[in-house]
Each structure stands twice: as structure tokens, then as C-alpha cells.
Design a protein around this motif. Structure first.
Motif, short mmCIF file in Angstrom:
data_model
loop_
_atom_site.label_atom_id
_atom_site.label_comp_id
_atom_site.label_asym_id
_atom_site.label_seq_id
_atom_site.Cartn_x
_atom_site.Cartn_y
_atom_site.Cartn_z
N ASN A 1 0.86 -1.19 0.00
CA ASN A 1 0.00 0.00 0.00
C ASN A 1 0.89 1.23 0.00
OD1 ASN A 1 -2.17 1.74 0.14
ND2 ASN A 1 -2.42 1.54 2.36
N ASN B 1 -2.96 -3.13 -8.37
CA ASN B 1 -4.36 -3.49 -8.17
C ASN B 1 -5.29 -2.29 -8.17
OD1 ASN B 1 -3.81 -6.37 -7.68
ND2 ASN B 1 -2.85 -5.64 -5.79
N GLN B 2 -4.79 -1.17 -7.64
CA GLN B 2 -5.66 0.00 -7.49
C GLN B 2 -4.83 1.28 -7.46
OE1 GLN B 2 -7.76 1.25 -3.63
NE2 GLN B 2 -9.42 0.20 -4.71
N VAL C 1 -5.40 5.56 -6.67
CA VAL C 1 -6.27 6.64 -6.22
C VAL C 1 -5.45 7.93 -6.16
CG1 VAL C 1 -7.80 7.49 -4.41
CG2 VAL C 1 -7.59 5.03 -4.80
N ASN D 1 -12.03 5.18 -7.28
CA ASN D 1 -10.80 4.41 -7.30
C ASN D 1 -10.66 3.72 -8.67
OD1 ASN D 1 -10.84 5.11 -4.63
ND2 ASN D 1 -11.30 3.06 -3.87
N ASP E 1 -9.78 0.57 -10.12
CA ASP E 1 -9.54 -0.84 -9.84
C ASP E 1 -9.11 -1.51 -11.14
OD1 ASP E 1 -10.18 -0.62 -7.16
OD2 ASP E 1 -12.31 -0.98 -7.53
N THR E 2 -7.91 -2.07 -11.15
CA THR E 2 -7.38 -2.64 -12.38
C THR E 2 -7.94 -4.03 -12.64
OG1 THR E 2 -5.47 -3.71 -11.34
CG2 THR E 2 -5.24 -1.38 -11.96
N LYS F 1 -6.77 -6.75 -10.23
CA LYS F 1 -7.40 -6.87 -8.91
C LYS F 1 -8.58 -7.84 -8.97
CE LYS F 1 -9.66 -4.23 -5.24
NZ LYS F 1 -10.08 -2.91 -4.75
N GLN F 2 -9.31 -7.81 -10.04
CA GLN F 2 -10.47 -8.67 -10.19
C GLN F 2 -10.08 -10.10 -10.56
OE1 GLN F 2 -13.33 -7.32 -9.30
NE2 GLN F 2 -12.28 -5.33 -9.07
N ASP G 1 -3.50 -2.72 -17.03
CA ASP G 1 -4.85 -2.19 -17.18
C ASP G 1 -4.86 -1.02 -18.18
OD1 ASP G 1 -7.65 -2.31 -15.69
OD2 ASP G 1 -7.21 -0.22 -16.14
N ASP H 1 -2.12 0.52 -4.65
CA ASP H 1 -2.15 -0.84 -4.10
C ASP H 1 -1.52 -1.77 -5.12
OD1 ASP H 1 -3.31 -3.60 -3.81
OD2 ASP H 1 -4.19 -2.69 -2.03
#
Length: 395
Positions: free
Chosen positions: A211, A260-261, A263, A276, A278-279, A282-283, A291, A363
Motif C-alpha cells: 500500500n 491493483n488500485q 487513487v 478508485n 480498480d485494475t 485486482k479482479q 490495465d 495498491d
């Protein structure tokens, strides 16, 4: 005329203190995409009389890595830039053509522009001491040899006898187009008392966790965009690695630390995006592709997306792990970054960070001890005011 400024001269590369020329057997190279632009650590523009700093780009060569990669195609690297800036879209090609210097000939002549916010403008810069900035001084700070050159072999530079490698510039000169203003033009400039220009500012930070938080008090009131590129900290100023690659963050084992993210914040609140990012990774952890929204925002932060007519960025070089001893690198090498634009309409407002801090929360899968350097570049609008030989810069 700012866009006419050119830095010219000759580049020579030697593999040791005895000034031995580099041959095909020596695994010594320099960044193929950057060419001559890899030599600049800092670029400073200031008034020649008052010495007031007008623009100061730190870590300039890493800024140029992203800028030139996103605004020049492979054809540009092998054509126009290859002739004027000694760049090529492959490490092997650039090594043979430039670093080895044609063995015995002085073929490495260059004539390059210096991309800065101010020198990329189209309006003439008034140099008068009475109704101008009092002359323009351009200072170019060169990068260390181990930042520019790197070993392409799995063996160490010492084992290959190139640990004393260095570069040299000769017959350097600065040229530019100037003209004498008419009395009417002089009176118009004096009445204006100043002009607006773009500026690039460089910052540095490190991340070393899953993080990552990056925060800076920019003190700028008209921020147009901001972007950052990354490299493992132990790659910097290291002859065993290409210190100028803009690589996706890596773990200590060399694995890609997928993002992953992302912001972006201003004063702790989400800005300019109120959500945010979210790539895809991440999913779905099996998805190893970078991404597209992250890359699109990165491109838009360097230059407005709808103005990019040709580029070197592609799915191939955004997510692949290129390292310094990978001499098969094509397309100029890795080209990854994160960014955001604050003024997509081209107005004069931008984001106001004069009272609030900029923040980025990332992230990512950086799950072991491997510090990663983040180089942050801020594009903003400034105003310079002048009167009777004195100038003031308003950010």
C-alpha cells in the motif's frame, strides 16, 4: 524563438580510463530510446542578469524517457531522432551504431532540442533587459557515467573490463533563432509586463509496501497534469542495469508487482477522479496484462490523448519485465507509468495545489523488501513578470 534552441556536438564512449574504444565484443550499451537525452540529469532555465530560476527539471533524463516514448514512433527513433539524437528502437542497433562509434570514425554528431515547458512554447521569449527577462541562461547538468551506460552481459562489468567506462562530449555549442523586435513589438511587450509559460517540475520518492502512499506539497496553483514512472532503487546509478528504464515495479525476486488500485487525492480527498481505479488484475489475479485505463490516463498526463499522433507505447512494452542485461529489447524498451490530467479542456485553471497536498495511493503486489523509486513530474502553468531588469515568477 524557444522551439529553435538546439544543443550540438559530438559524443564519444570509452570502455576504460585508457580511452579504449568500445568494440562489438564489449557488452556496453546506453538506452536506445533516449540516445543523447539520457545524458541530462537536470535542466535549468534562468535569467542571465538576475539569476532568477524560471524552470528547473530534476531527473530530466527519466522525464524524457516517458515523454519521448509517448510522443515518438519507432519510425521516429530510427529516422529523424536516430540522426539528430542518436536513438534507435533496439538496444543492439543503438550499441552498434552509436556506442561503438563506427570504430575509428567520428560519426556521433548530434543536434537535439531540449524539451522543457518553456522551450516547447511557440511565443517568442523577450530577452531585453528593460522589457524582458534580461537574457536566458540554459544550464545542462550531466548524469553520471553509470547512470547513462550499462552492461548487457550476465557477467559483471568488472569481469568484462568495462567497469571504468565513461562518455565524453566534444565540440559543444548552443544555437537558436533570434530576431530584433520592431519598436512597436517592443512597446507591446513592455506594456504586457510579462508572459505565461508551461513548466515541468521533478520530484522523487520511494515505495516499499503493498500500500504505497506518495504525498507532496507542490505549492503550485495551476497544475495541468502529473505522472510518475518507476524503477527498482538498486538499479539506479548501477552499471549492471539500465538506470533509465521506466519499468513496472518489481519484487526482490524480479517478479512483476502488479498494480491493483490507483487513487489520486488532493488534501486527502479524491481528486480529480472521484473514484478508485480498480485494475483488471485486482479482479482476476491470473490477468497479467496492464490495465488500459491506467495506461490511457498515463498517456493523457504526458500529452493530451487526442493530440498523440504517433507513439512507441504498446501492450508489448507496458507489462513486460525488461532489465538492463536484456539486449534483445525492442520498441525502445519498457514504457510504464501512472498519471492523471487535471485540465483536459486546455483552460488556464488546472488543479490548485498551492494550499493542499497532492497524494497518490497505489495498491500493488510489492510484497517483499525491494524499495522502488518513483519519479514524479508535474506540468503546470507559470507567469513571469518583468520590469526594469527585475523579474518575478508566479507559480
Amino acid at each position: 524563438m524557444p522551439q529553435s534552441v538546439r544543443f550540438c556536438g559530438k559524443l564519444h564512449v570509452y570502455k576504460n580510463g585508457a580511452r579504449a574504444r568500445v568494440t562489438d565484443a564489449d557488452p556496453l550499451a546506453m538506452d536506445s530510446r533516449l540516445g543523447m537525452w539520457s545524458l541530462f540529469d537536470q535542466v535549468v532555465l534562468s535569467s542571465a542578469t538576475s539569476k532568477q530560476t524560471i524552470e528547473h527539471i530534476r531527473h530530466a533524463n527519466r522525464f524524457y524517457q516517458s515523454y519521448l516514448g509517448l510522443t515518438s514512433s519507432e519510425q521516429s527513433l530510427i529516422g529523424h531522432y536516430g540522426e539528430s539524437g542518436l536513438s534507435l528502437p533496439s538496444t543492439n542497433g543503438q550499441k552498434t551504431s552509436v556506442v561503438e562509434e563506427g570504430v575509428g570514425t567520428n560519426c556521433n554528431e548530434f543536434c537535439i532540442n531540449i524539451p522543457t515547458g518553456m522551450l516547447s512554447g511557440t511565443s517568442a521569449i523577450p530577452l531585453s533587459r528593460q522589457s524582458g527577462i534580461g537574457g536566458l541562461q540554459l544550464d545542462l547538468y550531466l548524469a553520471p557515467d553509470s547512470m547513462v551506460l550499462f552492461n548487457t552481459s550476465a557477467s559483471t562489468a568488472a569481469e568484462k573490463g568495462i567497469d571504468g567506462a565513461f562518455y565524453e562530449l566534444t565540440e559543444c555549442k548552443l544555437i537558436a533563432e533570434v530576431h530584433s523586435p520592431t519598436p512597436e513589438e517592443q512597446s507591446q511587450v513592455a506594456a504586457m509586463g510579462g508572459f505565461e509559460y508551461n513548466s515541468i517540475a521533478g520530484y522523487y520518492s520511494t515505495i516499499n509496501s503493498t500500500n504505497a502512499n506518495i504525498n507532496f506539497g507542490l505549492g503550485l496553483s495551476r497544475v495541468e497534469s502529473l505522472f510518475m514512472n518507476f524503477i527498482p532503487s538498486n538499479f539506479l546509478n548501477n552499471l549492471e542495469e539500465n538506470s533509465l528504464q521506466t519499468i513496472i515495479p518489481l519484487t526482490s525476486t524480479g517478479a512483476i508487482a502488479n498494480v491493483n488500485q490507483v487513487v489520486f487525492t488532493k488534501g486527502g480527498a479524491r481528486y480529480p477522479l472521484d473514484y478508485n481505479i480498480d485494475t483488471a488484475h485486482k479482479q482476476d489475479k491470473t490477468n497479467k496484462k496492464v490495465d488500459p485505463q491506467v495506461i490511457r490516463n498515463f498517456m493523457n498526463a504526458v500529452i493530451p490523448f487526442n493530440k498523440i499522433s504517433h507513439t512507441s507505447i504498446s501492450p508489448t512494452n507496458t507489462g513486460k519485465r525488461y532489465t538492463g542485461n536484456d539486449n534483445s529489447v525492442l520498441e525502445g524498451g519498457a514504457l510504464y507509468g501512472i498519471g492523471v490530467a487535471y485540465d483536459i479542456l486546455g483552460s488556464t485553471a488546472g488543479g490548485d495545489f498551492s494550499q493542499e497536498t497532492f497524494g497518490a495511493q497505489i495498491d500493488l503486489d510489492l510484497n517483499d523488501d525491494n524499495p522502488v523509486s518513483a519519479f514524479i513530474y508535474v506540468h503546470s502553468k507559470n507567469t513571469v513578470l518583468f520590469k526594469n531588469g527585475q523579474i518575478e515568477v508566479i507559480s
